[in-house]
Write a protein that holds these residues in place. Structure first.
Motif: not given
Length: 354
Positions: A122-130, A134-138, A275-289
């Motif tokens: 989720x932190x990655x940027x492609x070549x040339x991407x503005x 970054x994802x915000x904690x928590x 996300x609601x339980x921990x008061x998350x400011x952001x959600x990250x989704x990863x993995x092949x699915x």
């Protein structure tokens, strides 16, 4: 290049990935040799076949990655490599190449948990991407792949608390098995998504395993239910006497839609609850699915309604690749972590504890 340049190697399963990543974000090269066609004939990964394919492709992939980035191994600051979890034989190929490069070129070696790589994609940027925020904690991260399904809380870099995990099968594995039941190709996830999009009727229901108020997942029962639903559909079509005759395309599409809806509903509902339980400011989704368009769209919509930002890598960075290992490896390297040449494969390697 202004920041630390990491040469990263991923070989945990059936993708040979090597990347050059700067400062844990900017991709300078990301080359992947896929084995999908190799394993399609058996409808699943054969570990010995996978390991041999890594042996064949890893050096050509390394050469291509270095050429694409316009660097040599002498230009990198560290070598990062996946050391688990995964298939033992596959992991060992990448680990031994990484250790050899680190020793020959006198570069630090950093071991990376494959699951951590999926989070840090989720932190990655492609070549040339503005460069964007970054994802915000928590935050909470949902990782969904062929071998893993779990939710973790992160309140800072490299700090994880497990909130929920599968108690039996992973969501990706369920997609593969149900895809096979429906007579679709391998891997099952992309095929189910493709045919589900053509469904004309959206009334085929599959069960959901909510497990009470738990944030854990279960997909084993869903696979069993899918077999019953498919058998009933075949009986309705008068196909009980000929197991080789496929269901009509329209019926396959309806069944695929119903199965996909069940999986996505549970994944999104539990992630939003976490996300609601921990008061998350952001959600990250990863993995092949996470490459599934319906999952991405549903999660984005429900999180947006709550004012929670969602960061989802492009589909090519959700599946296994070296860049995600470079992103996580850069964080480990910056934290002062170093692995010795005795680094070994860890086929079973959890990311976090509750």
């Amino acid at each position: 290049m202004s920041g630390a340049l990491i040469l990263a190697i991923e070989s945990s399963c059936d993708e040979t990935g090597i990347a050059l990543v700067e400062d844990g974000r900017r991709i300078h090269a990301n080359i992947v040799a896929s084995q999908v066609a190799l394993h399609a004939e058996t409808g699943g990964i054969v570990p010995e076949v996978a390991a041999r394919a890594h042996l064949r492709w890893i050096l050509p992939v390394l050469d291509e990655a270095l050429a694409a980035a316009g660097v040599t191994v002498a230009d990198v600051d560290a070598v990062a490599v996946t050391y688990g979890p995964g298939l033992a034989g596959s992991l060992l190929v990448g680990i031994n190449v990484a250790k050899t490069l680190a020793w020959v070129h006198d570069r630090p070696l950093v071991g990376v948990n494959h699951l951590e790589g999926h989070v840090y994609a989720a932190w990655l940027l492609d070549p040339g991407q503005v460069e964007g925020p970054a994802p915000a904690f928590p935050l909470v991260a949902l990782v969904v792949s062929g071998g893993h399904t779990f939710i973790v809380e992160m309140r800072d870099h490299l700090a994880y608390r497990l909130l929920g995990e599968t108690v039996d099968d992973a969501a990706g594995e369920a997609f593969d098995k149900v895809g096979r039941l429906l007579g679709l190709g391998y891997p099952g996830g992309p095929e189910i998504q493709r045919v589900a999009a053509t469904a004309r009727h959206h009334d085929t229901a599959f069960p959901r395993a909510w497990l009470g108020d738990s944030l854990d997942f279960s997909f084993s029962g869903l696979k069993t239910a899918a077999r019953r639903v498919v058998d009933a559909a075949r009986a309705d079509e008068g196909l009980t006497g000929d197991p080789e005759t496929p269901l009509p395309d329209g019926r396959i599409a309806e069944l695929a839609w119903g199965f996909q809806e069940s999986v996505v509903d549970v994944l999104v509902t539990k992630t939003i609850r976490a996300a609601r339980a921990v008061g998350a400011r952001s959600i990250v989704l990863g993995g092949g699915v996470a490459a599934n368009a319906v999952l991405r769209s549903r999660l984005l919509g429900e999180a947006d309604a709550l004012g929670i930002s969602v960061v989802i890598p492009r589909p090519g960075l959700c599946t296994d690749n070296g860049a995600m290992i470079g992103a996580a490896g850069a964080r480990r390297f910056a934290a002062g972590e170093r692995a010795g040449l005795d680094l070994d494969a860890r086929p079973s390697l959890p990311l976090a504890a509750r």
